[in-house]
Design a protein around this motif. Structure first.
Motif, mmCIF file in Angstrom:
data_model
loop_
_atom_site.group_PDB
_atom_site.id
_atom_site.type_symbol
_atom_site.label_atom_id
_atom_site.label_comp_id
_atom_site.label_asym_id
_atom_site.label_seq_id
_atom_site.Cartn_x
_atom_site.Cartn_y
_atom_site.Cartn_z
ATOM 1 N N ASN A 8 18.989 15.798 11.297
ATOM 2 C CA ASN A 8 17.727 15.088 11.505
ATOM 3 C C ASN A 8 17.521 14.054 10.410
ATOM 4 O OD1 ASN A 8 15.372 14.534 12.897
ATOM 5 N ND2 ASN A 8 14.170 16.070 11.797
ATOM 6 N N HIS A 9 16.850 12.960 10.748
ATOM 7 C CA HIS A 9 16.528 11.914 9.781
ATOM 8 C C HIS A 9 15.117 11.437 10.096
ATOM 9 C CE1 HIS A 9 17.876 7.978 7.568
ATOM 10 N NE2 HIS A 9 16.788 8.514 7.057
ATOM 11 N N THR A 10 14.182 11.672 9.156
ATOM 12 C CA THR A 10 12.792 11.297 9.386
ATOM 13 C C THR A 10 12.291 10.426 8.248
ATOM 14 O OG1 THR A 10 11.996 13.310 8.294
ATOM 15 C CG2 THR A 10 12.287 13.401 10.691
ATOM 16 N N ALA A 11 11.237 9.665 8.530
ATOM 17 C CA ALA A 11 10.606 8.821 7.520
ATOM 18 C C ALA A 11 9.095 8.979 7.645
ATOM 19 C CB ALA A 11 11.008 7.366 7.700
ATOM 20 N N VAL A 12 8.412 9.234 6.505
ATOM 21 C CA VAL A 12 6.966 9.437 6.504
ATOM 22 C C VAL A 12 6.342 8.633 5.372
ATOM 23 C CG1 VAL A 12 7.119 11.748 7.523
ATOM 24 C CG2 VAL A 12 7.160 11.493 5.031
ATOM 25 N N PRO A 13 5.053 8.297 5.478
ATOM 26 C CA PRO A 13 4.387 7.556 4.404
ATOM 27 C C PRO A 13 4.359 8.352 3.104
ATOM 28 C CG PRO A 13 3.111 7.466 6.437
ATOM 29 C CD PRO A 13 4.185 8.485 6.645
ATOM 30 N N GLY A 14 4.578 7.669 1.981
ATOM 31 C CA GLY A 14 4.537 8.301 0.667
ATOM 32 C C GLY A 14 3.664 7.513 -0.289
ATOM 33 N N GLY A 15 3.415 8.087 -1.467
ATOM 34 C CA GLY A 15 2.578 7.426 -2.456
ATOM 35 C C GLY A 15 1.169 7.238 -1.944
ATOM 36 N N ALA A 16 0.598 6.049 -2.169
ATOM 37 C CA ALA A 16 -0.760 5.773 -1.702
ATOM 38 C C ALA A 16 -0.867 5.895 -0.187
ATOM 39 C CB ALA A 16 -1.184 4.376 -2.145
ATOM 40 N N ALA A 17 0.237 5.629 0.515
ATOM 41 C CA ALA A 17 0.234 5.762 1.974
ATOM 42 C C ALA A 17 0.088 7.226 2.387
ATOM 43 C CB ALA A 17 1.512 5.171 2.554
ATOM 44 N N VAL A 59 -4.849 -0.451 0.952
ATOM 45 C CA VAL A 59 -4.456 -1.699 0.309
ATOM 46 C C VAL A 59 -3.230 -1.438 -0.554
ATOM 47 C CG1 VAL A 59 -5.140 -3.541 -1.281
ATOM 48 C CG2 VAL A 59 -6.830 -2.536 0.283
ATOM 49 N N GLY A 60 -2.185 -2.224 -0.361
ATOM 50 C CA GLY A 60 -0.967 -2.047 -1.149
ATOM 51 C C GLY A 60 -0.001 -3.184 -0.890
ATOM 52 N N VAL A 86 -16.065 5.962 -1.073
ATOM 53 C CA VAL A 86 -15.285 6.407 -2.233
ATOM 54 C C VAL A 86 -14.043 5.535 -2.313
ATOM 55 C CG1 VAL A 86 -14.100 8.335 -3.366
ATOM 56 C CG2 VAL A 86 -16.058 8.805 -1.873
ATOM 57 N N VAL A 87 -13.596 5.249 -3.545
ATOM 58 C CA VAL A 87 -12.374 4.480 -3.767
ATOM 59 C C VAL A 87 -11.358 5.359 -4.481
ATOM 60 C CG1 VAL A 87 -11.349 2.487 -4.932
ATOM 61 C CG2 VAL A 87 -13.618 2.300 -3.895
ATOM 62 N N ILE A 88 -10.105 5.291 -4.030
ATOM 63 C CA ILE A 88 -8.991 5.975 -4.700
ATOM 64 C C ILE A 88 -8.013 4.923 -5.200
ATOM 65 C CG2 ILE A 88 -7.016 7.528 -4.446
ATOM 66 C CD1 ILE A 88 -8.516 8.936 -2.196
ATOM 67 N N CYS A 89 -7.622 5.029 -6.472
ATOM 68 C CA CYS A 89 -6.510 4.253 -7.015
ATOM 69 C C CYS A 89 -5.323 5.194 -7.175
ATOM 70 C CB CYS A 89 -6.877 3.633 -8.357
ATOM 71 S SG CYS A 89 -8.154 2.365 -8.263
ATOM 72 N N SER A 90 -4.298 5.001 -6.363
ATOM 73 C CA SER A 90 -3.121 5.861 -6.398
ATOM 74 C C SER A 90 -2.026 5.142 -7.180
ATOM 75 C CB SER A 90 -2.655 6.162 -4.969
ATOM 76 O OG SER A 90 -1.528 7.006 -4.961
ATOM 77 N N ASP A 91 -1.935 5.501 -8.465
ATOM 78 C CA ASP A 91 -1.051 4.790 -9.392
ATOM 79 C C ASP A 91 0.262 5.552 -9.540
ATOM 80 O OD1 ASP A 91 0.092 3.251 -11.321
ATOM 81 O OD2 ASP A 91 -1.554 3.413 -12.757
ATOM 82 N N TYR A 92 1.331 4.996 -9.007
ATOM 83 C CA TYR A 92 2.670 5.570 -9.171
ATOM 84 C C TYR A 92 3.494 4.757 -10.171
ATOM 85 C CZ TYR A 92 2.650 9.275 -5.661
ATOM 86 O OH TYR A 92 2.407 10.442 -4.974
ATOM 87 N N ALA A 93 2.831 3.885 -10.910
ATOM 88 C CA ALA A 93 3.486 3.054 -11.936
ATOM 89 C C ALA A 93 4.599 2.197 -11.342
ATOM 90 C CB ALA A 93 4.039 3.920 -13.065
ATOM 91 N N LYS A 94 4.357 1.677 -10.148
ATOM 92 C CA LYS A 94 5.350 0.837 -9.474
ATOM 93 C C LYS A 94 4.962 -0.635 -9.460
ATOM 94 C CE LYS A 94 7.801 4.473 -8.540
ATOM 95 N NZ LYS A 94 9.027 4.748 -9.338
ATOM 96 N N VAL A 130 -13.136 5.728 3.129
ATOM 97 C CA VAL A 130 -12.411 5.787 1.863
ATOM 98 C C VAL A 130 -11.497 4.575 1.751
ATOM 99 C CG1 VAL A 130 -10.810 7.095 0.426
ATOM 100 C CG2 VAL A 130 -12.482 8.304 1.842
ATOM 101 N N ALA A 131 -11.589 3.870 0.641
ATOM 102 C CA ALA A 131 -10.662 2.782 0.338
ATOM 103 C C ALA A 131 -9.583 3.314 -0.594
ATOM 104 C CB ALA A 131 -11.401 1.621 -0.318
ATOM 105 N N ILE A 132 -8.323 3.107 -0.226
ATOM 106 C CA ILE A 132 -7.198 3.608 -1.024
ATOM 107 C C ILE A 132 -6.333 2.423 -1.420
ATOM 108 C CG2 ILE A 132 -5.171 5.113 -1.039
ATOM 109 C CD1 ILE A 132 -6.636 6.825 1.093
#
Length: 486
Positions: free
Chosen positions: A44-53, A69-70, A149-157, A12-14
């Motif tokens: 606690n303080h955590t960080a995780v991938p968001g959006g297309a990630a 890709v981003g 399959v290709v995904i375009c994850s558009d968050y309008a950024k 999958v390409a994202i």
């Protein structure tokens, strides 16, 4: 049984907007004396991938090979995001474009227990340079060339500009790869070239300016949305499930599994990632949507941005199949069987009066169940039995017979039919296998020719000789009365 455990997920390409989701959690026990605000004791303080990630994380967790890709900046948030992605097997981050002028978008949520108190966003969305857009297109073309399959994850950024989208659609067309878009535009014409978009109810309403209060209004709006870009539309509807509108105007409404919703952060990411993952495994779109609905039901029960594992999803799908009620109307049965088929189950059908269940019946049921994954038993109604057996039958009414049959471990669903034969029921349910006793010949099996016409089969199984309800009734009629204490 062909379930998600057996799927061979592909590549999958994202491509889209990358975010870093941070969570500061703790407990609140007092109000600040300085201002009327809660005081959080940070734990606690955590960080995780968001959006297309996060889409990439979901697809990789299910078992896909992912190329992401981003655009990221040259900053601390970018370092954290890259580290988090690199720790997940199956994600290729060589397609991340670094632009020192870009600020890596970060959303920080402050929580007390499961309650979000405030969200702090760090972002400076600016128009990307020609050089940056060219690098994004080049990275996307490399990813698409090896994708299923290709995904375009558009968050309008700012990553998926008209120019970048057009290049993605052209590359996907050249390689014959389907494109799914999670949209954020106010209309969907920019996505012309995509095969499927996955708006939520709010996004669909904005893009079509239509009311969305019920199934009919959702369908009308989806038709308009489909006309804007020329593809299929999957509308995510929160607790109401999803609606798939195909461009040939076929519509499927999928109910969501009941669950207590804690946090909808990233649920849309899970849906688009699951749909793409299932498609990459060679399954059809309807199957992908049903499985994605289950995945969404799981992820909203988790705190914050999260992914659903293959083991979690497989267990949920199996539980849903078990939870379907045993005795069903014909319409309900059709819906359940559609879900079973989407999950890859082989559906078996047998029928009879089953007035007094005896060892011969049990042998037939066990043999029938061995022919597939799900067994439907169709019972003659009381009126049907009387026409076949006479006015003294049945000995037990249809509800009693259905209750007994539905309690058998090998039986997954019972339907009742009022006709003299089960032909209409078989035509409505379209099972994969029809089973009858070996006292029949194959050409005598009602509905056999119909089932074989679409690739199904007829199976004749051995029966226990000398066992029948009629013989039991005759013995009861001639036997002397026994003591109630015997």
């Amino acid at each position: 049984m062909v379930m998600i455990d057996n799927f061979a997920f592909g590549q999958v390409a994202i491509i889209g907007d990358l975010l870093l989701d941070c969570y500061i959690s703790g407990s609140v026990s007092r109000i600040s004396p300085e201002a009327p605000v809660p005081v959080l004791l940070r734990a606690n303080h955590t960080a995780v991938p968001g959006g297309a990630a996060n889409v990439a994380l979901n697809a990789a967790t299910l078992g896909c090979s992912v190329t992401l890709v981003g655009l990221v900046g040259d900053d601390e948030s970018a370092h954290k995001l890259r580290s988090a992605l690199a720790a997940q097997p199956g994600i290729d981050i060589s397609g991340l474009v670094i632009d020192p002028a870009w600020t890596t978008i970060t959303k920080t949520r402050v929580l007390s227990g499961r309650q979000q108190i405030v969200r702090i966003d760090e972002e400076r969305v600016e128009t990307t340079t020609v050089s940056t857009r060219r690098r994004l297109v080049e990275a996307a073309q490399v990813a698409i060339a090896k994708a299923d399959v290709v995904i375009c994850s558009d968050y309008a950024k700012g990553v998926l500009t008209d120019e970048v989208l057009a290049a993605i659609f052209e590359a996907a067309k050249q390689h014959g790869v389907p494109v799914i878009v999670d949209p954020k535009r106010r209309d969907f014409t920019a996505y012309r070239g995509a095969d499927l978009i996955t708006p939520n109810r709010s996004e669909l309403g904005v893009a079509t300016n239509m009311p969305l209060r019920n199934d009919e209004e959702i369908e009308r709006a989806a038709r308009i949305a489909s006309g804007q870009f020329g593809g299929h539309v999957l509308v995510t509807r929160s607790e109401e499930g999803m609606t798939l509108f195909r461009k040939d105007e076929r519509v499927t409404h999928v109910q969501v599994r009941k669950s207590e919703v804690y946090d909808v952060s990233g649920a849309g990411d899970t849906v688009v990632a699951t749909v793409a993952s299932v498609l990459s495994a060679g399954q059809d779109l309807e199957t992908a949507v049903v499985i994605a609905t289950s995945a969404a039901s799981i992820v909203v029960g988790k705190l914050g941005t999260a992914a659903v594992s293959r083991a979690e999803l497989s267990a949920a799908l199996i539980n849903e199949m078990k939870e379907d009620e045993a005795v069903a109307s014909l319409e309900r049965a059709k819906s359940i069987i559609e879900q079973w088929h989407h999950h890859g189950a082989r559906v078996v059908f047998t029928n009879g009066c089953f007035d007094l269940v005896h060892p011969g019946h049990i042998a037939l049921i066990r043999a029938a169940a061995s022919q597939g994954d799900k067994l439907i038993v169709a019972l003659n109604s009381d009126a049907s039995v009387r026409r076949l057996k006479g006015e003294t039958r049945p000995l037990q009414d249809e509800r009693a017979r259905a209750t007994v049959m539905g309690a058998l471990r090998d039986v997954d669903m019972v339907v009742i039919f009022n006709e003299d034969t089960p032909l209409e029921t078989i035509q409505a349910l379209r099972p994969d296998v029809v089973v009858k006793g070996a006292d029949y010949q194959e050409h005598q099996v009602v509905g056999g020719d119909f089932v074989k016409s679409y690739g199904g089969s007829v199976v004749l199984v051995d029966i226990v000789s000398g066992r029948s309800t009629t013989s039991i009734v005759k013995k009861m009629q001639v036997a002397p009365a026994s003591s109630p204490l015997a």
